[in-house]
Design an enzyme around this catalytic site. Structure first.
Site, PDB file in Angstrom:
ATOM      1  N   ASN A  44       0.820  -1.219   0.000  1.00  0.00           N
ATOM      2  CA  ASN A  44       0.000   0.000   0.000  1.00  0.00           C
ATOM      3  C   ASN A  44       0.854   1.270   0.000  1.00  0.00           C
ATOM      4  OD1 ASN A  44       0.927  -0.174   2.602  1.00  0.00           O
ATOM      5  ND2 ASN A  44      -1.054  -0.590   3.539  1.00  0.00           N
TER       6      ASN A  44
ATOM      7  N   ARG B 214       4.069   6.275  11.983  1.00  0.00           N
ATOM      8  CA  ARG B 214       3.501   5.734  13.219  1.00  0.00           C
ATOM      9  C   ARG B 214       3.404   6.845  14.252  1.00  0.00           C
ATOM     10  NH1 ARG B 214       1.766   2.364  10.470  1.00  0.00           N
ATOM     11  NH2 ARG B 214       2.120   0.130  10.554  1.00  0.00           N
TER      12      ARG B 214
ATOM     13  N   GLN C  89      -4.128   2.882  19.059  1.00  0.00           N
ATOM     14  CA  GLN C  89      -5.210   2.896  18.074  1.00  0.00           C
ATOM     15  C   GLN C  89      -6.226   1.819  18.427  1.00  0.00           C
ATOM     16  OE1 GLN C  89      -2.782   4.622  14.197  1.00  0.00           O
ATOM     17  NE2 GLN C  89      -3.643   2.608  14.077  1.00  0.00           N
TER      18      GLN C  89
ATOM     19  N   HIS D 158      -6.551   6.169  11.071  1.00  0.00           N
ATOM     20  CA  HIS D 158      -5.557   5.457  10.258  1.00  0.00           C
ATOM     21  C   HIS D 158      -6.223   4.702   9.094  1.00  0.00           C
ATOM     22  CE1 HIS D 158      -1.723   2.729  10.523  1.00  0.00           C
ATOM     23  NE2 HIS D 158      -2.007   3.086   9.284  1.00  0.00           N
TER      24      HIS D 158
HETATM   25  P1  NDP Z   1      10.593   0.644   3.693  1.00  0.00           P
HETATM   26  O1  NDP Z   1      11.127  -0.511   4.464  1.00  0.00           O
HETATM   27  O2  NDP Z   1      10.550   0.576   2.212  1.00  0.00           O
HETATM   28  O3  NDP Z   1      11.410   1.954   4.075  1.00  0.00           O
HETATM   29  C1  NDP Z   1      11.704   2.286   5.373  1.00  0.00           C
HETATM   30  C2  NDP Z   1      12.903   3.196   5.351  1.00  0.00           C
HETATM   31  O4  NDP Z   1      13.098   3.700   6.670  1.00  0.00           O
HETATM   32  C3  NDP Z   1      14.172   2.500   4.948  1.00  0.00           C
HETATM   33  O5  NDP Z   1      14.757   3.258   3.900  1.00  0.00           O
HETATM   34  C4  NDP Z   1      15.013   2.553   6.209  1.00  0.00           C
HETATM   35  O6  NDP Z   1      16.348   2.789   5.985  1.00  0.00           O
HETATM   36  C5  NDP Z   1      14.486   3.799   6.862  1.00  0.00           C
HETATM   37  N1  NDP Z   1      14.786   3.903   8.286  1.00  0.00           N
HETATM   38  C6  NDP Z   1      14.670   2.986   9.267  1.00  0.00           C
HETATM   39  N2  NDP Z   1      15.054   3.502  10.445  1.00  0.00           N
HETATM   40  C7  NDP Z   1      15.421   4.766  10.205  1.00  0.00           C
HETATM   41  C8  NDP Z   1      15.930   5.791  11.020  1.00  0.00           C
HETATM   42  N3  NDP Z   1      16.148   5.604  12.325  1.00  0.00           N
HETATM   43  N4  NDP Z   1      16.224   6.976  10.442  1.00  0.00           N
HETATM   44  C9  NDP Z   1      16.047   7.156   9.121  1.00  0.00           C
HETATM   45  N5  NDP Z   1      15.557   6.212   8.286  1.00  0.00           N
HETATM   46  C10 NDP Z   1      15.263   5.036   8.833  1.00  0.00           C
HETATM   47  O7  NDP Z   1       9.158   0.937   4.311  1.00  0.00           O
HETATM   48  P2  NDP Z   1       7.922   1.695   3.659  1.00  0.00           P
HETATM   49  O8  NDP Z   1       8.415   2.927   3.011  1.00  0.00           O
HETATM   50  O9  NDP Z   1       7.108   0.752   2.872  1.00  0.00           O
HETATM   51  O10 NDP Z   1       7.086   2.042   4.978  1.00  0.00           O
HETATM   52  C11 NDP Z   1       7.621   2.872   5.976  1.00  0.00           C
HETATM   53  C12 NDP Z   1       6.703   2.900   7.173  1.00  0.00           C
HETATM   54  O11 NDP Z   1       5.495   3.562   6.831  1.00  0.00           O
HETATM   55  C13 NDP Z   1       6.229   1.523   7.664  1.00  0.00           C
HETATM   56  O12 NDP Z   1       7.181   0.907   8.494  1.00  0.00           O
HETATM   57  C14 NDP Z   1       4.972   1.869   8.415  1.00  0.00           C
HETATM   58  O13 NDP Z   1       5.276   2.229   9.742  1.00  0.00           O
HETATM   59  C15 NDP Z   1       4.462   3.103   7.673  1.00  0.00           C
HETATM   60  N6  NDP Z   1       3.266   2.777   6.868  1.00  0.00           N
HETATM   61  C16 NDP Z   1       2.085   3.409   7.158  1.00  0.00           C
HETATM   62  C17 NDP Z   1       0.940   3.089   6.477  1.00  0.00           C
HETATM   63  C18 NDP Z   1      -0.349   3.795   6.747  1.00  0.00           C
HETATM   64  O14 NDP Z   1      -1.413   3.252   6.423  1.00  0.00           O
HETATM   65  N7  NDP Z   1      -0.340   4.979   7.321  1.00  0.00           N
HETATM   66  C19 NDP Z   1       0.920   2.028   5.449  1.00  0.00           C
HETATM   67  C20 NDP Z   1       2.243   1.524   5.141  1.00  0.00           C
HETATM   68  C21 NDP Z   1       3.353   1.853   5.868  1.00  0.00           C
HETATM   69  P3  NDP Z   1      17.404   1.684   5.527  1.00  0.00           P
HETATM   70  O15 NDP Z   1      16.620   0.620   4.892  1.00  0.00           O
HETATM   71  O16 NDP Z   1      18.249   2.492   4.621  1.00  0.00           O
HETATM   72  O17 NDP Z   1      18.063   1.237   6.782  1.00  0.00           O
END
Ligand code: NDP
Length: 418
Positions: A168, A306, A335, A354
């Site tokens: 999503n 989140r 939530q 959400h």
């Molecule tokens: P991805 O795994 O594709 O991307 C997450 C990114 O966050 C990675 O690039 C990772 O970095 C980076 N990251 C992790 N920790 C840190 C940090 N401390 N500082 C900076 N960057 C960090 O996930 P998505 O983009 O698909 O989703 C991200 C989040 O969005 C999900 O975990 C979820 O919580 C939220 N979400 C919310 C939804 C909603 O309905 N509102 C639906 C879907 C997701 P690297 O990999 O380079 O270490």
């Protein structure tokens, strides 16, 4: 087989089905959000576009059980799983009663093999709940973000955790763009003026700006963060990002995006911050009073990642003082948020419950991923690397890449008082 409709002690409707001939096979317990007032709803459109597979490895159009565009994520939608599971001899229990000791989810989890939960209506799968559930082998998140599962406890007990990575991400990226424009252009207050019979252009305009030329930065440039940047690029903004890892040089050039090695450097530079990292111990309460104090006065935050990544009281105080010009998001903690959650009543906010990742367009995609994960599990096949968060007692796959070990479910029992 027979069906029973229960009104639970918390007043939420739950639906249980019993398939006694197959009790010896896997029991799947699933927590989904309650149905809307009318189920199935009267759909506004007849179909959703088939947009291809770049964001979800499993094709929902290829599954005879699914009709993309239907409400599958609520209790009666059952993620479309019932007949498929029962035809294979498994048992499915679906409930929205997920909070507090003794709720239906907790009771049913005690002898379940597999738990399915959603970020939108998170059944917090705590250490205590795992300890009470000796058969539990896998927790599947129907969506993205498994922070409502105690990952440390899951690893200690060798319970696998999986989620439908990619399913999503466009839905959320579009929501982010909507919220940024909504805040910067003062959309919600102006809409209220229009619908309440007013015509106070001065009031509408006094907090309205163009996004063009502003510095917009994403905390994390993963699947969602990158898609947000791609969607904002045509607005002629100056893009920035902070992440653990740098994007390929070609993408940095294509988007003319500036990398920041620290979150502080990012927030000091930009006018708008969009938060797109997972919730894990490293990001819990990242946006506290101190970090918000480093932002430009009058900056905006959009948080669809989140709720716990932001300190709820610090956000409200910054909106009241003018340090922040606006805050929008669709994620809260816990939530559902209690009626007295500070974010329900703060100035210059554009909050939604959400739902950004559970649009009708998104539902069949994450459901198709759940089918795929279950199929792999029952057939003893490897899960896709990108679906894995925990496996064999360790962070694995996407979980190893993006999370740090630990637990972010603390305080989730507060949800019971909602
Ligand atoms: P991805 O795994 O594709 O991307 C997450 C990114 O966050 C990675 O690039 C990772 O970095 C980076 N990251 C992790 N920790 C840190 C940090 N401390 N500082 C900076 N960057 C960090 O996930 P998505 O983009 O698909 O989703 C991200 C989040 O969005 C999900 O975990 C979820 O919580 C939220 N979400 C919310 C939804 C909603 O309905 N509102 C639906 C879907 C997701 P690297 O990999 O380079 O270490």
């Amino acid at each position: 087989m027979f069906r029973a409709n229960n009104i639970t002690s918390s007043g939420r409707r739950s639906v249980r089905y019993f398939s006694s001939a197959h009790r010896q096979q896997a029991k799947v317990v699933c927590a989904l959000y309650p149905d809307p007032a009318v189920y199935p709803p009267k759909y506004a459109r007849d179909s959703v576009p088939n947009v291809g597979l770049d964001t979800c490895p499993s094709d929902p159009w290829a599954r005879p059980e699914l009709t993309p565009g239907q409400l599958l994520g609520s209790v009666s939608g059952e993620l479309g799983l019932r007949s498929w599971l029962e035809a294979r001899g498994h048992t499915l229990v679906v409930t929205s009663d997920k909070d507090g000791p003794g709720c239906e989810f907790e009771r049913e989890l005690k002898d379940a093999d597999i738990a399915i939960s959603q970020p939108f209506w998170p059944a917090y799968i705590t250490k205590e709940r795992m300890e009470q559930s000796p058969n539990l082998k896998m927790c599947i998140t129907a969506g993205i973000g498994s922070d409502h599962v105690d990952l440390e406890a899951a690893n200690d007990r060798k319970i696998a955790v999986t989620e439908v990575t990619g399913s999503n991400v466009v839905s959320v990226a579009e929501h982010v763009v909507m919220m940024i424009l909504g805040l910067v252009r003062n959309y919600i207050p102006s809409n209220k003026i229009a619908t309440s019979g007013g015509w106070d252009i001065g009031e509408c305009a006094s907090r309205a700006y163009d996004l063009e030329g502003m510095n917009v930065g994403t905390v994390a440039a993963g699947r969602i963060g990158l898609r947000v940047m791609r969607r904002l690029h045509p607005f002629d903004v100056k893009l920035h990002y902070y992440d653990h890892h740098r994007l390929p040089e070609a993408i940095e050039k294509e988007l003319n995006v500036t990398y920041h090695p620290t979150v502080e450097s990012l927030v000091e530079t930009v006018d708008v911050v969009t938060i797109n990292c997972p919730l894990h111990p490293e990001t819990e309460n990242l946006f506290d009073e101190k970090l918000i104090g480093k932002m430009k006065k009058g900056a905006y935050i959009v948080n669809t990642a989140r709720g716990k990544i932001c300190d709820k009281n610090a956000i409200k105080a910054a909106l009241e003082s003018g340090q922040l010009a606006g805050y929008a998001g669709d994620v809260w903690f816990p939530q559902p948020a209690p009626a007295d959650h500070p974010w329900r009543n703060m100035p210059h906010a554009g909050m939604t419950p959400h739902y950004s990742g559970t649009t009708l367009s998104a539902q069949a995609r994450y459901v198709a991923g759940v089918f795929e994960i279950l199929e792999n599990y029952f057939e003893g096949k490897e899960q896709r690397h990108e679906y894995l968060i925990c496996q064999d007692g360790k962070l694995a796959g996407a979980g190893k890449h993006s999370y740090t070990s630990g637990n972010t479910t603390d305080g989730s029992y507060a949800a019971a008082s909602a």
